[in-house]
Scaffold this active site. Structure first.
Site, PDB file in Angstrom:
ATOM      1  N   THR A 126     117.697  78.538  70.566  1.00 56.75           N
ATOM      2  CA  THR A 126     117.119  79.832  70.174  1.00 56.75           C
ATOM      3  C   THR A 126     115.960  79.677  69.183  1.00 56.75           C
ATOM      4  O   THR A 126     115.934  78.716  68.398  1.00 56.75           O
ATOM      5  CB  THR A 126     118.226  80.696  69.532  1.00 56.75           C
ATOM      6  OG1 THR A 126     117.640  81.851  68.938  1.00 56.75           O
ATOM      7  CG2 THR A 126     118.995  79.943  68.450  1.00 56.75           C
ATOM      8  N   ASP A 127     115.076  80.675  69.176  1.00 59.65           N
ATOM      9  CA  ASP A 127     113.988  80.684  68.176  1.00 59.65           C
ATOM     10  C   ASP A 127     114.532  80.849  66.756  1.00 59.65           C
ATOM     11  O   ASP A 127     113.821  80.593  65.785  1.00 59.65           O
ATOM     12  CB  ASP A 127     112.956  81.778  68.494  1.00 59.65           C
ATOM     13  CG  ASP A 127     113.501  83.198  68.505  1.00 59.65           C
ATOM     14  OD1 ASP A 127     114.721  83.393  68.279  1.00 59.65           O
ATOM     15  OD2 ASP A 127     112.704  84.144  68.749  1.00 59.65           O
ATOM     16  N   GLU A 128     115.791  81.276  66.639  1.00 64.28           N
ATOM     17  CA  GLU A 128     116.337  81.533  65.297  1.00 64.28           C
ATOM     18  C   GLU A 128     116.520  80.247  64.485  1.00 64.28           C
ATOM     19  O   GLU A 128     116.694  80.308  63.270  1.00 64.28           O
ATOM     20  CB  GLU A 128     117.658  82.297  65.389  1.00 64.28           C
ATOM     21  CG  GLU A 128     117.480  83.653  66.056  1.00 64.28           C
ATOM     22  CD  GLU A 128     118.499  84.694  65.632  1.00 64.28           C
ATOM     23  OE1 GLU A 128     119.286  84.434  64.716  1.00 64.28           O
ATOM     24  OE2 GLU A 128     118.481  85.784  66.230  1.00 64.28           O
ATOM     25  N   TYR A 150     125.135  81.981  62.486  1.00 65.21           N
ATOM     26  CA  TYR A 150     124.825  81.783  63.918  1.00 65.21           C
ATOM     27  C   TYR A 150     123.697  80.771  64.084  1.00 65.21           C
ATOM     28  O   TYR A 150     123.842  79.766  64.807  1.00 65.21           O
ATOM     29  CB  TYR A 150     124.442  83.112  64.579  1.00 65.21           C
ATOM     30  CG  TYR A 150     123.724  82.921  65.910  1.00 65.21           C
ATOM     31  CD1 TYR A 150     124.403  82.413  67.019  1.00 65.21           C
ATOM     32  CD2 TYR A 150     122.362  83.213  66.050  1.00 65.21           C
ATOM     33  CE1 TYR A 150     123.743  82.201  68.236  1.00 65.21           C
ATOM     34  CE2 TYR A 150     121.702  83.016  67.260  1.00 65.21           C
ATOM     35  CZ  TYR A 150     122.396  82.504  68.343  1.00 65.21           C
ATOM     36  OH  TYR A 150     121.740  82.288  69.539  1.00 65.21           O
ATOM     37  N   LYS A 154     123.728  76.985  65.771  1.00 64.76           N
ATOM     38  CA  LYS A 154     122.899  76.596  66.914  1.00 64.76           C
ATOM     39  C   LYS A 154     122.026  75.387  66.536  1.00 64.76           C
ATOM     40  O   LYS A 154     121.825  74.484  67.350  1.00 64.76           O
ATOM     41  CB  LYS A 154     122.015  77.766  67.355  1.00 64.76           C
ATOM     42  CG  LYS A 154     122.757  78.918  68.024  1.00 64.76           C
ATOM     43  CD  LYS A 154     123.442  78.543  69.322  1.00 64.76           C
ATOM     44  CE  LYS A 154     122.473  78.203  70.439  1.00 64.76           C
ATOM     45  NZ  LYS A 154     123.199  77.935  71.723  1.00 64.76           N
TER      46      LYS A 154
HETATM   47  P1  NAD Z   1     126.684  85.763  75.552  1.00 65.14           P
HETATM   48  O1  NAD Z   1     127.389  85.965  74.257  1.00 65.14           O
HETATM   49  O2  NAD Z   1     126.352  86.940  76.407  1.00 65.14           O
HETATM   50  O3  NAD Z   1     127.518  84.760  76.472  1.00 65.14           O
HETATM   51  C1  NAD Z   1     128.149  83.621  75.975  1.00 65.14           C
HETATM   52  C2  NAD Z   1     129.101  83.103  77.050  1.00 65.14           C
HETATM   53  O4  NAD Z   1     129.717  81.898  76.557  1.00 65.14           O
HETATM   54  C3  NAD Z   1     130.253  84.080  77.376  1.00 65.14           C
HETATM   55  O5  NAD Z   1     130.446  84.139  78.768  1.00 65.14           O
HETATM   56  C4  NAD Z   1     131.461  83.454  76.684  1.00 65.14           C
HETATM   57  O6  NAD Z   1     132.691  83.758  77.325  1.00 65.14           O
HETATM   58  C5  NAD Z   1     131.117  81.979  76.790  1.00 65.14           C
HETATM   59  N1  NAD Z   1     131.784  81.158  75.759  1.00 65.14           N
HETATM   60  C6  NAD Z   1     131.841  81.403  74.417  1.00 65.14           C
HETATM   61  N2  NAD Z   1     132.539  80.441  73.806  1.00 65.14           N
HETATM   62  C7  NAD Z   1     132.902  79.548  74.768  1.00 65.14           C
HETATM   63  C8  NAD Z   1     133.620  78.331  74.766  1.00 65.14           C
HETATM   64  N3  NAD Z   1     134.115  77.823  73.625  1.00 65.14           N
HETATM   65  N4  NAD Z   1     133.811  77.678  75.924  1.00 65.14           N
HETATM   66  C9  NAD Z   1     133.335  78.190  77.101  1.00 65.14           C
HETATM   67  N5  NAD Z   1     132.662  79.346  77.169  1.00 65.14           N
HETATM   68  C10 NAD Z   1     132.444  80.014  76.019  1.00 65.14           C
HETATM   69  O7  NAD Z   1     125.374  84.938  75.181  1.00 65.14           O
HETATM   70  P2  NAD Z   1     123.917  84.997  75.827  1.00 65.14           P
HETATM   71  O8  NAD Z   1     123.138  86.056  75.179  1.00 65.14           O
HETATM   72  O9  NAD Z   1     124.035  84.939  77.293  1.00 65.14           O
HETATM   73  O10 NAD Z   1     123.347  83.601  75.300  1.00 65.14           O
HETATM   74  C11 NAD Z   1     123.506  82.414  76.068  1.00 65.14           C
HETATM   75  C12 NAD Z   1     122.896  81.259  75.288  1.00 65.14           C
HETATM   76  O11 NAD Z   1     121.523  81.523  75.045  1.00 65.14           O
HETATM   77  C13 NAD Z   1     123.544  81.034  73.923  1.00 65.14           C
HETATM   78  O12 NAD Z   1     123.640  79.654  73.718  1.00 65.14           O
HETATM   79  C14 NAD Z   1     122.554  81.671  72.946  1.00 65.14           C
HETATM   80  O13 NAD Z   1     122.607  81.013  71.709  1.00 65.14           O
HETATM   81  C15 NAD Z   1     121.236  81.423  73.655  1.00 65.14           C
HETATM   82  N6  NAD Z   1     120.167  82.400  73.397  1.00 65.14           N
HETATM   83  C16 NAD Z   1     120.397  83.758  73.510  1.00 65.14           C
HETATM   84  C17 NAD Z   1     119.336  84.649  73.332  1.00 65.14           C
HETATM   85  C18 NAD Z   1     119.537  86.145  73.439  1.00 65.14           C
HETATM   86  O14 NAD Z   1     118.649  86.894  73.034  1.00 65.14           O
HETATM   87  N7  NAD Z   1     120.627  86.637  73.988  1.00 65.14           N
HETATM   88  C19 NAD Z   1     118.053  84.165  73.013  1.00 65.14           C
HETATM   89  C20 NAD Z   1     117.871  82.782  72.888  1.00 65.14           C
HETATM   90  C21 NAD Z   1     118.916  81.913  73.104  1.00 65.14           C
HETATM   91  O1  DAU Z   2     115.931  85.618  68.812  1.00 66.78           O
HETATM   92  C1  DAU Z   2     116.915  85.106  69.680  1.00 66.78           C
HETATM   93  C2  DAU Z   2     118.260  85.678  69.313  1.00 66.78           C
HETATM   94  O2  DAU Z   2     118.201  87.052  69.685  1.00 66.78           O
HETATM   95  C3  DAU Z   2     119.414  84.985  70.024  1.00 66.78           C
HETATM   96  O3  DAU Z   2     119.480  83.644  69.598  1.00 66.78           O
HETATM   97  C4  DAU Z   2     120.729  85.711  69.745  1.00 66.78           C
HETATM   98  O4  DAU Z   2     121.774  85.129  70.507  1.00 66.78           O
HETATM   99  C5  DAU Z   2     120.577  87.165  70.131  1.00 66.78           C
HETATM  100  O5  DAU Z   2     121.757  87.878  69.782  1.00 66.78           O
HETATM  101  C6  DAU Z   2     119.382  87.783  69.436  1.00 66.78           C
HETATM  102  O6  DAU Z   2     119.618  87.852  68.012  1.00 66.78           O
HETATM  103  P1  DAU Z   2     119.168  89.129  67.146  1.00 66.78           P
HETATM  104  O7  DAU Z   2     119.893  89.124  65.876  1.00 66.78           O
HETATM  105  O8  DAU Z   2     117.677  89.195  67.097  1.00 66.78           O
HETATM  106  O9  DAU Z   2     119.677  90.300  68.152  1.00 66.78           O
HETATM  107  P2  DAU Z   2     120.317  91.722  67.874  1.00 66.78           P
HETATM  108  O10 DAU Z   2     120.268  92.454  69.176  1.00 66.78           O
HETATM  109  O11 DAU Z   2     121.606  91.611  67.164  1.00 66.78           O
HETATM  110  O12 DAU Z   2     119.279  92.381  66.876  1.00 66.78           O
HETATM  111  C7  DAU Z   2     117.907  92.552  67.223  1.00 66.78           C
HETATM  112  C8  DAU Z   2     117.234  93.170  66.012  1.00 66.78           C
HETATM  113  O13 DAU Z   2     117.720  94.524  65.865  1.00 66.78           O
HETATM  114  C9  DAU Z   2     117.537  92.463  64.698  1.00 66.78           C
HETATM  115  O14 DAU Z   2     116.384  92.476  63.865  1.00 66.78           O
HETATM  116  C10 DAU Z   2     118.641  93.309  64.075  1.00 66.78           C
HETATM  117  C11 DAU Z   2     118.328  94.727  64.579  1.00 66.78           C
HETATM  118  N1  DAU Z   2     119.516  95.574  64.769  1.00 66.78           N
HETATM  119  C12 DAU Z   2     120.502  95.128  65.587  1.00 66.78           C
HETATM  120  C13 DAU Z   2     121.650  95.886  65.776  1.00 66.78           C
HETATM  121  C14 DAU Z   2     122.767  95.387  66.676  1.00 66.78           C
HETATM  122  C15 DAU Z   2     119.598  96.828  64.136  1.00 66.78           C
HETATM  123  O15 DAU Z   2     118.667  97.238  63.424  1.00 66.78           O
HETATM  124  N2  DAU Z   2     120.733  97.561  64.305  1.00 66.78           N
HETATM  125  C16 DAU Z   2     121.777  97.140  65.084  1.00 66.78           C
HETATM  126  O16 DAU Z   2     122.804  97.856  65.175  1.00 66.78           O
END
Ligand code: NAD
Ligand code: DAU
Length: 345
Positions: A126-128, A150, A154
């Site tokens: 992730t970019d985080e 988190y 990562k």
């Molecule tokens: P998500 O939370 O929707 O899905 C995570 C999946 O992993 C779920 O199906 C869960 O059951 C499974 N899981 C969790 N713990 C596990 C374990 N111990 N063993 C096996 N399976 C397990 O997440 P997502 O948003 O699809 O993200 C997928 C990946 O991409 C993550 O690694 C996240 O860090 C990364 N990522 C997410 C975003 C975003 O914006 N959502 C952006 C950049 C990177």
């Molecule tokens: O940038 C990549 C990341 O994006 C991934 O690595 C994470 O897995 C993914 O969850 C996401 O993280 P964020 O923290 O950016 O996502 P979230 O949807 O939780 O929040 C997006 C932005 O919105 C953040 O600045 C927090 C804000 N927010 C979020 C929620 C849930 C609010 O203001 N109110 C809220 O209730």
């Protein structure tokens, strides 16, 4: 026939990867290994559940015996690791599960992959990991400065992947994607949460001043980026996947409300997330050199089409907002909403 193990393939991005590739690559086997936590959902995989090149194993990536057995049974060639605890707010409330899956789980996967002699290990990150980027754009060689449990977990997982490449010669590539949106995202993340709350006429808890900046990447673009790195990335290298579409949370919220035809007075400015990163922004040139470009425009049809998908698919998200979610909502939002300020105050 090649076999790809997709860990976390029942989640948001992993399931999009599986739905896309199972149908496009019938000559490749796809095995999903997923623990089915609250975020894992077999409904995300309904579209491919009857395909002969799709297989599902329920299991934990931190359980090395399960991983070893899965790698051997299916004769896995490539591991793509999506499995993670992925929600920043939950990592503030309960960080233990994040260390267990995002660090210990990656370690167990790496050990089993090394022993099985797999061809390539793809770590989805992730970019985080770069932390807050006040100005400019993070490049792949920038230091890690994670600020939440988190992002720290990562970063830890990623550093282990790098170490297994350098120390043991395991062929590894890493992707760092930005804030991803699209269908089938668990409704705790900003876009599906605010969309489904607004549909029910409920308050939208916008953290702080709502001027935090995120880079909005469509899940289909993210999946193609991961596929590009899996197929053409140089071993040992990390690649940013950025849409280069920076928007404040306030702009995103206004777009959602406009698409649904709901009033702006649903917005509540609530106390900020602890350690909240103000801005993420990455330089995408390294992945552009492999031929990838984003195709979706967030402020074009990207956001609106996604909002419409949630509006038209209540069967998918409504059951997810009962039970465990209600408890989480209470813990995360009850006190914040009680301290909320209406818009403009
Ligand atoms: P998500 O939370 O929707 O899905 C995570 C999946 O992993 C779920 O199906 C869960 O059951 C499974 N899981 C969790 N713990 C596990 C374990 N111990 N063993 C096996 N399976 C397990 O997440 P997502 O948003 O699809 O993200 C997928 C990946 O991409 C993550 O690694 C996240 O860090 C990364 N990522 C997410 C975003 C975003 O914006 N959502 C952006 C950049 C990177
Ligand atoms: O940038 C990549 C990341 O994006 C991934 O690595 C994470 O897995 C993914 O969850 C996401 O993280 P964020 O923290 O950016 O996502 P979230 O949807 O939780 O929040 C997006 C932005 O919105 C953040 O600045 C927090 C804000 N927010 C979020 C929620 C849930 C609010 O203001 N109110 C809220 O209730």
């Amino acid at each position: 026939m090649k076999t790809i193990l997709v860990t976390g393939g029942a989640g948001f991005i992993g399931s999009a990867f599986v739905r896309e590739l199972v149908l496009r690559q019938p000559e490749t086997n796809f095995v999903v290994l997923d623990r089915l936590t609250y975020a894992g959902n077999l409904n995300n995989l309904l579209a491919v559940s009857d395909e002969p090149n799709y297989h599902f194993v329920r299991g934990d990536i931190a359980d090395e015996a399960v991983v070893q057995q899965t790698l051997a049974t299916y004769e896995v060639d490539i591991v793509v690791n999506f499995a993670a605890e992925s929600h920043v707010d939950r990592s503030i409330l309960a960080p233990g599960a994040f260390i267990q899956t995002d660090v210990v789980g990656v370690y167990a996967l790496l050990e089993a992959s090394l022993a099985a002699g797999i061809e390539r290990f793809v770590q989805v990150s992730t970019d985080e990991v770069y932390g807050d980027v006040a100005e400019g754009y993070s490049t792949e060689d920038d230091a890690f400065l994670p600020n939440s449990p988190y992002s720290a977990s990562k970063a830890g997982g990623e550093l282990l992947v790098r170490a297994y490449h350098v120390t043991h010669g395991l062929d590894c590539v890493i992707t760092r994607g930005s804030n991803t949106y699209g269908p089938y995202q668990y409704p705790e993340k900003l876009l599906p949460f605010f969309t489904t709350e607004a549909m029910d006429g409920r308050p939208l808890p916008l953290y702080g001043d709502g001027l935090q900046v995120r880079d909005w990447l469509h899940v289909e673009d993210h999946v193609r980026g991961i596929q590009t790195v899996m197929e053409r990335g140089a071993s040992g290298e990390a690649y940013n996947i950025t849409a280069e579409q920076l928007h404040t949370n306030r702009e995103v919220t206004q777009l959602i409300l406009r698409t649904l035809g709901r009033p702006a007075d649903l917005i509540r400015h609530v106390p900020d997330r602890e350690g909240h990163d103000r801005r993420y922004a990455m330089d995408g040139r390294k992945l552009h050199d492999l031929g990838w470009r984003p195709q979706h425009v967030f402020a074009g049809d990207g956001c609106a089409a996604t909002v419409r998908w949630y509006a038209e698919n209540e069967w998918w998200w409504r059951p997810l907002k009962s039970g465990e979610f209600k408890q989480y909502y209470q813990e995360q939002y009850a006190a914040r909403l009680a301290a909320a300020k209406p818009p403009g105050s």
